[in-house]
Scaffold this active site. Sequence first.
Site, PDB file in Angstrom:
ATOM      1  N   TYR A 147       0.823  -1.208   0.000  1.00  0.00           N
ATOM      2  CA  TYR A 147       0.000   0.000   0.000  1.00  0.00           C
ATOM      3  C   TYR A 147       0.862   1.265   0.000  1.00  0.00           C
ATOM      4  O   TYR A 147       0.363   2.358  -0.269  1.00  0.00           O
ATOM      5  CB  TYR A 147      -0.955   0.028   1.209  1.00  0.00           C
TER       6      TYR A 147
ATOM      7  N   ASP B 209      -5.234  -7.065   5.479  1.00  0.00           N
ATOM      8  CA  ASP B 209      -6.474  -6.411   5.075  1.00  0.00           C
ATOM      9  C   ASP B 209      -7.509  -7.473   4.704  1.00  0.00           C
ATOM     10  O   ASP B 209      -8.667  -7.442   5.148  1.00  0.00           O
ATOM     11  CB  ASP B 209      -6.173  -5.512   3.862  1.00  0.00           C
TER      12      ASP B 209
ATOM     13  N   LYS C 255       3.773 -15.181   1.888  1.00  0.00           N
ATOM     14  CA  LYS C 255       3.730 -15.907   0.610  1.00  0.00           C
ATOM     15  C   LYS C 255       5.184 -16.177   0.212  1.00  0.00           C
ATOM     16  O   LYS C 255       5.649 -15.834  -0.886  1.00  0.00           O
ATOM     17  CB  LYS C 255       2.985 -15.050  -0.427  1.00  0.00           C
TER      18      LYS C 255
ATOM     19  N   ASP D 158      -2.578 -18.238   1.072  1.00  0.00           N
ATOM     20  CA  ASP D 158      -3.698 -18.967   0.461  1.00  0.00           C
ATOM     21  C   ASP D 158      -4.202 -20.060   1.409  1.00  0.00           C
ATOM     22  O   ASP D 158      -5.403 -20.253   1.597  1.00  0.00           O
ATOM     23  CB  ASP D 158      -3.312 -19.534  -0.915  1.00  0.00           C
TER      24      ASP D 158
ATOM     25  N   ASP E 171     -10.744  -9.268   7.272  1.00  0.00           N
ATOM     26  CA  ASP E 171     -12.147  -9.214   6.862  1.00  0.00           C
ATOM     27  C   ASP E 171     -12.754 -10.620   6.845  1.00  0.00           C
ATOM     28  O   ASP E 171     -13.913 -10.804   7.226  1.00  0.00           O
ATOM     29  CB  ASP E 171     -12.286  -8.579   5.473  1.00  0.00           C
TER      30      ASP E 171
END
Length: 387
Positions: A170, A277, A221, A253, A281
């Site tokens: 970001y 992020d 990852k 994942d 959620d």
Amino acid sequence: MQAQLLGYDNHPVDPLYGSLEIKRSALMTQQFNITLLPGDGIGPEIMAVTVEVLKAVGSQFDLQFQFQSALIGGSAIDETGTPLPEETLSVCRQSDAVLLAAIGGYQWDSLPRHQRPETGLLGLRAGLQLFANLRPATILPQLVEASSLKREVVEGVDIMVVRELTGGIYFGQPRGVFETEAGELRGVNTMAYRASEIDRIGRVAFETARKRQGRLCSVDKANVLEVSQLWRDRIAALASNYADVELSHLYVDNAAMQLVRQPKQFDTIVTGNLFGDILSDAAAMLTGSIGMLPSASLGESGPGVFEPVHGSAPDIAGQDKANPLAQVLSAAMMLRYGLNQPPAADKIEQAVLKVLDQGYRTGDIYSEGTTAVGCQAMGEALLNALT
Ligand code: NAD
């Protein structure tokens, strides 16, 4: 000056994490300057309920709140042309804590990136150097049925996601949409982490896990991304300082899969900005409604920002349908983590449990046999529960 506190999820918490500071002046005088950032959409509605709750709790615990409101997001764009006016950042910096509702809405979606409401939010986090985002996802017994997953899968879920907030993709450079030599447009973002950035969020995560069930899962990852390999190496290296914490690693994942398959395996999760992020959620939805979840964003010093996990819900804005409880619980986190007032935080959290016990539900958490209420009525029920 460190205190042993009980969090929303009933785990002891240490708001200081060694170097995080609470303003001394505020502790001595019991007077607090709170900057309110109602923002857009349902923001003003849920903020209004929360301010009344804070006033009620303040009078019970002899806490004096000085509230000042400032602009952020779309409403700031409309009034000043920018999503984070300099004045807002300056007022926030001078306060003891910042209570934020939500920003964003369809009408600002087509603006250039630097003028979008979300840019204001990122600027606030960067401006206050809020590098640690704590998001509890706790299943309340009263709301087990609100989850889209089976009772036996979610009952007892109690997860804390520690998300790095000021680095990663970001903020990484270069970023933008550029024209290639062949004249084709190419969008670019950069995922980058310095070792020191990983270490400081890692320390917060280990400290958090140590005060919970002592299990920390680091998500990355590393099988594909070099930045993730560095992340994994640094987190693994930190583990030797926290022998009491059991560290594991998951690829993002797999972590997403495990969160919906068997969420009870998780205690504390630490991850970077983008993965955090998304995963926070997903963890949020285990609880049934995003309208129930608070969060805290903390830096090494200065005010923290306390805000619900959800967005501005433009689809229900202005209709008295919003669930104010995530905002109210964010105020409780503010009292606990930002202002060192655990009894007042407890009181708010107990009031939330009480109104749920009494059967009051906004639309997002409604189920048959409960009493449907709007945002304002939920606020009134909370005030009754407090007194
Ligand atoms: P959202 O969280 O606003 O809404 C998702 C869904 O959840 C909607 O159906 C909404 O009605 C519902 N919902 C959310 N909060 C609720 C509440 N308190 N009570 C009842 N229902 C609630 O996410 P979105 O629709 O993806 O985004 C809407 C806007 O919010 C966008 O402009 C987005 O950029 C912004 N946003 C802001 C933040 C923030 O301020 N931190 C976070 C996420 C999204």
